[in-house]
Design an enzyme around this catalytic site. Structure first.
Site, PDB file in Angstrom:
ATOM      1  N   LYS A  44       0.841  -1.206   0.000  1.00 43.84           N
ATOM      2  CA  LYS A  44       0.000   0.000   0.000  1.00 43.84           C
ATOM      3  C   LYS A  44       0.872   1.251   0.000  1.00 43.84           C
ATOM      4  O   LYS A  44       2.073   1.195   0.333  1.00 43.84           O
ATOM      5  CB  LYS A  44      -0.910  -0.006   1.237  1.00 43.84           C
ATOM      6  CG  LYS A  44      -0.152   0.051   2.564  1.00 43.84           C
ATOM      7  CD  LYS A  44      -1.077  -0.180   3.750  1.00 43.84           C
ATOM      8  CE  LYS A  44      -0.308  -0.173   5.053  1.00 43.84           C
ATOM      9  NZ  LYS A  44      -1.168  -0.540   6.199  1.00 43.84           N
ATOM     10  N   TYR A 278      15.562  29.921   7.364  1.00 45.05           N
ATOM     11  CA  TYR A 278      14.456  30.729   7.877  1.00 45.05           C
ATOM     12  C   TYR A 278      14.432  30.794   9.401  1.00 45.05           C
ATOM     13  O   TYR A 278      14.573  29.778  10.071  1.00 45.05           O
ATOM     14  CB  TYR A 278      13.118  30.155   7.414  1.00 45.05           C
ATOM     15  CG  TYR A 278      12.898  30.204   5.929  1.00 45.05           C
ATOM     16  CD1 TYR A 278      13.101  31.382   5.201  1.00 45.05           C
ATOM     17  CD2 TYR A 278      12.448  29.083   5.244  1.00 45.05           C
ATOM     18  CE1 TYR A 278      12.873  31.428   3.827  1.00 45.05           C
ATOM     19  CE2 TYR A 278      12.210  29.121   3.878  1.00 45.05           C
ATOM     20  CZ  TYR A 278      12.422  30.285   3.178  1.00 45.05           C
ATOM     21  OH  TYR A 278      12.181  30.311   1.824  1.00 45.05           O
TER      22      TYR A 278
HETATM   23  C1  PLP Z   1      -0.467  -1.645   6.838  1.00 41.71           C
HETATM   24  C2  PLP Z   1      -1.100  -2.899   7.237  1.00 41.71           C
HETATM   25  C3  PLP Z   1      -0.347  -4.058   7.446  1.00 41.71           C
HETATM   26  C4  PLP Z   1       1.154  -4.057   7.457  1.00 41.71           C
HETATM   27  O1  PLP Z   1       1.613  -3.498   8.660  1.00 41.71           O
HETATM   28  P1  PLP Z   1       3.181  -3.484   9.020  1.00 41.71           P
HETATM   29  O2  PLP Z   1       3.244  -3.095  10.431  1.00 41.71           O
HETATM   30  O3  PLP Z   1       3.786  -2.459   8.094  1.00 41.71           O
HETATM   31  O4  PLP Z   1       3.649  -4.847   8.721  1.00 41.71           O
HETATM   32  C5  PLP Z   1      -1.019  -5.240   7.706  1.00 41.71           C
HETATM   33  N1  PLP Z   1      -2.359  -5.269   7.759  1.00 41.71           N
HETATM   34  C6  PLP Z   1      -3.123  -4.174   7.590  1.00 41.71           C
HETATM   35  C7  PLP Z   1      -4.599  -4.280   7.694  1.00 41.71           C
HETATM   36  C8  PLP Z   1      -2.527  -2.951   7.333  1.00 41.71           C
HETATM   37  O5  PLP Z   1      -3.287  -1.859   7.169  1.00 41.71           O
END
Ligand code: PLP
Length: 390
Positions: A44, A278
């Site tokens: 993702k 800045y």
């Molecule tokens: C993002 C996510 C994962 C992976 O999580 P990590 O801690 O990066 O391994 C697994 N399951 C779901 C539902 C997620 O949203």
């Protein structure tokens, strides 16, 4: 010269080098840690900033048989890029989502409540094909998922009815942890017990899921009893520890995949007492040299790391001097005079003396997930070890 090679050799302003051999090795390491389960590589958010399609391909080459995304759009992009043969699951749905496209693209979808079950069955009727559905249980995270009790009973009853009508196939029962990165936290055992109860309820009434799954990266690394049939690893796939308290990546045999570096745009001498960037939050303590690093918060370098973020220049750790701006920041080089074009490494695996994404997370008061995921689209991803034979 391939396009990638051209990118690699061109004098880029900045680059995020993505080591696909490291990613494949991480996937193999994680599979060995969960030998009884299939592995879903979670890609993702553009593979946590590493590039979804190349990372998905590499993960599959190393034995991931599932890919996971949050949104259906992210999953559809993977299929459109030609990723076939592996299962792809997406879980973050909103009303009116592309259910029919998902069915036609052979995705596995998640259903947390009755509105989603109604939409997916309607789409299956239109598509003339059953949807593959994972029913999500809220076992205590208090975010997505169906509550235990009456809500779960209704969802299971109606999902089994839709399955009997040939509109869906219940391929998964699943949940997500709240505190898997804190081994021993009482919520972990409570969620596992709750999950087992909700699975048993569904199976007693006739559900026959292919996969029951709950483990994210921290649970995959630390909690074998959570592996069930499938583990969903995100951050560990990219070689980053879910939490420094659990240990560093090397403690689990993992290697960070992303190295972020930039070409220094300018090196110059300045007198003592000179304000930098800045707000003049940094004043040179004496005559010194300053190096201009052409990366800023538009590229995902957290402004919260102003005055704190570490950078390797010429074999030495330097610290961001003053504020990080939209496109650039400054480091005090303490009199060193590298040429313009010299490399500044913000983070990488750490074994060449460079800082890690975890170091930046600590400098910015956040987690390493956020550091890599927010690296912006203006930074080209340069893939190395693209061929699986390397
Ligand atoms: C993002 C996510 C994962 C992976 O999580 P990590 O801690 O990066 O391994 C697994 N399951 C779901 C539902 C997620 O949203």
């Amino acid at each position: 010269m391939t396009e990638t090679t051209a990118l690699r050799t061109a004098p880029l302003r900045a680059r995020a080098e993505i080591d696909l051999a490291a990613l494949r090795a991480n996937v193999r390491t994680l599979r060995a840690l969960a030998p009884g389960a299939a592995l879903m590589a979670v890609v993702k958010s553009d593979a946590y900033g590493h590039g979804a399609v190349p990372c998905a391909r590499a993960a599959v080459e190393a034995g991931a048989t599932w890919l996971g995304t949050a949104t259906p759009e992210e999953a559809l992009v993977l299929r459109a890029a030609g990723l076939r043969g592996m299962r792809i699951m997406c879980w973050l749905w909103t009303p009116g989502g592309p259910w029919r496209e998902a069915i036609e693209a052979d995705l596995d979808v998640s259903v947390s409540g009755m509105w989603a079950l109604r939409e997916v069955t309607a789409a299956a009727r239109q598509a003339g094909a059953p949807a593959r559905v994972h029913l999500k249980a809220d076992t205590g995270l208090g975010r997505g998922g169906c509550q235990p009790g009456d809500d779960w009973a209704e969802l299971i009853r109606e999902a089994l009815r839709a399955e009997a009508e040939g509109l869906i196939r219940i391929t998964g029962l699943w949940s997500h942890f709240a505190c898997a990165d804190e081994p021993g936290h009482p919520s972990i055992a409570a969620q596992l017990t709750c999950f087992q109860g909700m699975v048993a309820y569904a199976e007693e009434r006739g559900a026959r899921p292919e996969v029951r799954h709950v483990a994210n990266s921290p649970a995959t690394l630390t909690l074998p009893q959570s592996h069930f049939d499938l583990v969903r690893t995100g951050i560990a796939t990219y070689g980053i520890s879910p939490s420094p308290e659990l240990g560093g990546p090397a403690d689990f045999g993992l290697r960070p995949v992303m190295t972020l570096s930039a070409s220094i745009a300018l090196v110059k001498q300045v007198p003592g007492g000179h304000g930098v960037s800045y707000g003049h939050r940094y004043i040179t303590p004496g005559e010194t040299t300053l190096g201009l690093v052409p990366l800023g918060y538009a590229d995902g370098i957290p402004r919260h790391a102003s005055g704190a973020g570490p950078v390797l220049v010429g074999g030495k750790w330097r610290t961001v001097a003053g504020r990080i701006a939209m496109d650039q920041f400054v480091v005090d080089l303490g009199g060193d005079e590298p040429e313009a074009g010299a490399q500044a490494v913000l983070f990488g695996p750490g074994d060449h003396g460079e800082p890690t994404a975890e170091d930046w997370a600590q400098a910015a008061g956040t987690i390493a997930y956020e550091i890599v995921t927010r690296i912006g689209t203006r930074v080209p991803r340069v893939y190395v070890h693209e061929s699986a034979s390397v």
